[in-house]
Design a protein around this motif. Structure first.
Motif, PDB file in Angstrom:
ATOM      1  N   LYS A 275       0.753  -1.719  -0.164  1.00  0.00           N
ATOM      2  CA  LYS A 275      -0.307  -0.304  -0.014  1.00  0.00           C
ATOM      3  C   LYS A 275       0.748   1.080   0.175  1.00  0.00           C
ATOM      4  N   ASN A 276       1.583   1.475   1.109  1.00  0.00           N
ATOM      5  CA  ASN A 276       2.378   3.044   1.467  1.00  0.00           C
ATOM      6  C   ASN A 276       4.183   2.400   1.674  1.00  0.00           C
ATOM      7  N   PRO A 277       4.972   2.117   0.890  1.00  0.00           N
ATOM      8  CA  PRO A 277       6.153   1.658   1.132  1.00  0.00           C
ATOM      9  C   PRO A 277       6.491   2.660   1.953  1.00  0.00           C
ATOM     10  N   THR A 278       6.676   3.984   1.382  1.00  0.00           N
ATOM     11  CA  THR A 278       7.956   4.490   2.420  1.00  0.00           C
ATOM     12  C   THR A 278       7.408   5.111   3.424  1.00  0.00           C
ATOM     13  N   GLU A 279       5.893   4.419   4.160  1.00  0.00           N
ATOM     14  CA  GLU A 279       5.855   4.659   5.197  1.00  0.00           C
ATOM     15  C   GLU A 279       6.827   3.695   6.091  1.00  0.00           C
ATOM     16  N   ILE A 280       7.295   2.559   6.475  1.00  0.00           N
ATOM     17  CA  ILE A 280       7.197   1.843   6.489  1.00  0.00           C
ATOM     18  C   ILE A 280       9.278   2.658   7.098  1.00  0.00           C
ATOM     19  N   LEU A 281       9.677   3.217   6.503  1.00  0.00           N
ATOM     20  CA  LEU A 281      10.753   3.361   5.827  1.00  0.00           C
ATOM     21  C   LEU A 281      10.959   5.057   7.480  1.00  0.00           C
ATOM     22  N   ALA A 282       9.645   5.817   7.146  1.00  0.00           N
ATOM     23  CA  ALA A 282       9.091   6.951   7.472  1.00  0.00           C
ATOM     24  C   ALA A 282       9.568   6.750   9.398  1.00  0.00           C
ATOM     25  N   HIS A 283       8.350   5.613   9.751  1.00  0.00           N
ATOM     26  CA  HIS A 283       7.915   5.252  10.426  1.00  0.00           C
ATOM     27  C   HIS A 283       8.886   5.083  11.764  1.00  0.00           C
ATOM     28  N   ALA A 284      10.151   3.998  10.946  1.00  0.00           N
ATOM     29  CA  ALA A 284      11.197   3.408  11.877  1.00  0.00           C
ATOM     30  C   ALA A 284      12.366   4.717  12.244  1.00  0.00           C
ATOM     31  N   ILE A 285      12.410   5.308  11.031  1.00  0.00           N
ATOM     32  CA  ILE A 285      14.118   6.770  11.211  1.00  0.00           C
ATOM     33  C   ILE A 285      12.961   7.580  12.592  1.00  0.00           C
ATOM     34  N   HIS A 286      11.844   8.078  12.261  1.00  0.00           N
ATOM     35  CA  HIS A 286      11.019   8.771  13.109  1.00  0.00           C
ATOM     36  C   HIS A 286      11.434   8.115  14.200  1.00  0.00           C
ATOM     37  N   GLY A 287      11.221   6.763  14.737  1.00  0.00           N
ATOM     38  CA  GLY A 287      11.331   6.099  16.294  1.00  0.00           C
ATOM     39  C   GLY A 287      12.716   6.359  16.615  1.00  0.00           C
ATOM     40  N   MET A 288      13.657   7.028  15.997  1.00  0.00           N
ATOM     41  CA  MET A 288      15.373   6.267  16.429  1.00  0.00           C
ATOM     42  C   MET A 288      15.832   8.411  16.702  1.00  0.00           C
ATOM     43  N   LEU A 289      14.453   8.568  16.568  1.00  0.00           N
ATOM     44  CA  LEU A 289      15.031  10.765  16.302  1.00  0.00           C
ATOM     45  C   LEU A 289      14.777  11.151  17.727  1.00  0.00           C
ATOM     46  N   PRO A 290      15.017  12.274  18.194  1.00  0.00           N
ATOM     47  CA  PRO A 290      14.636  13.152  19.060  1.00  0.00           C
ATOM     48  C   PRO A 290      13.333  13.281  19.272  1.00  0.00           C
ATOM     49  N   LYS A 291      12.718  12.813  20.477  1.00  0.00           N
ATOM     50  CA  LYS A 291      11.025  13.201  20.711  1.00  0.00           C
ATOM     51  C   LYS A 291      10.891  15.025  20.570  1.00  0.00           C
TER      52      LYS A 291
END
Length: 151
Positions: free
Chosen positions: A100-116
């Motif tokens: 459906k949306n393959p870019t969302e997997i990487l975006a979610h993984a990278i976002h989780g590893m950045l500071p909040k």
């Protein structure tokens, strides 16, 4: 000694030398790829790293649909989100998201590893993820790097 012989130099917006980096995600494991990209976006690979500044590079990721998961994560892992309505919990697996949306997997993984917080939201704008090899960012003259050389 009457004074310090050194002075700590902090990075500022004017001294930050941001570059554009091209990364091919083909046949890369999602989590390992995300950690390396988060480190580049954050700027931890540079000698003048400053924790509270956006001093990292901009990253262009191509072939996002060709990432892979190890083990049974492609079918067993779940991405949960909530629409805000009663009964509005939605669950998706990586297998369905790759279709459906393959870019969302990487975006979610990278976002989780950045500071909040504010810094993390600002750093999140430094990554561009594309399906396929065409990215339309040739004007930035990105440098292609080999991720196997990054620790």
């Amino acid at each position: 000694m009457d004074a310090l012989s050194y002075k700590t130099k902090y990075q500022t917006k004017s001294t930050a030398k941001k570059e554009w980096i091209l990364v091919d995600a083909e046949n890369e494991v999602v989590g390992r790829l995300a950690t390396k990209i988060a480190m580049i976006i954050r700027g931890k690979h540079k000698t003048n790293y400053t924790p509270h500044m956006d001093g990292g590079d901009n990253v262009i990721i191509i072939n996002a649909e060709k990432v892979r998961f190890t083990g049974k994560k492609a079918t067993d892992k779940e991405y949960k989100r909530y629409t805000g309505y009663p009964g509005g919990q939605r669950i998706a697996t990586p297998k369905t998201l790759l279709i459906k949306n393959p870019t969302e997997i990487l975006a979610h993984a990278i976002h989780g590893m950045l500071p909040k917080g504010r810094l993390g939201r600002n750093l999140n704008t430094n990554v561009r993820i594309f399906v396929g090899t065409e990215h339309g960012m040739e004007a930035q003259q990105p440098k292609k790097i080999d991720l196997s050389k990054i620790k």
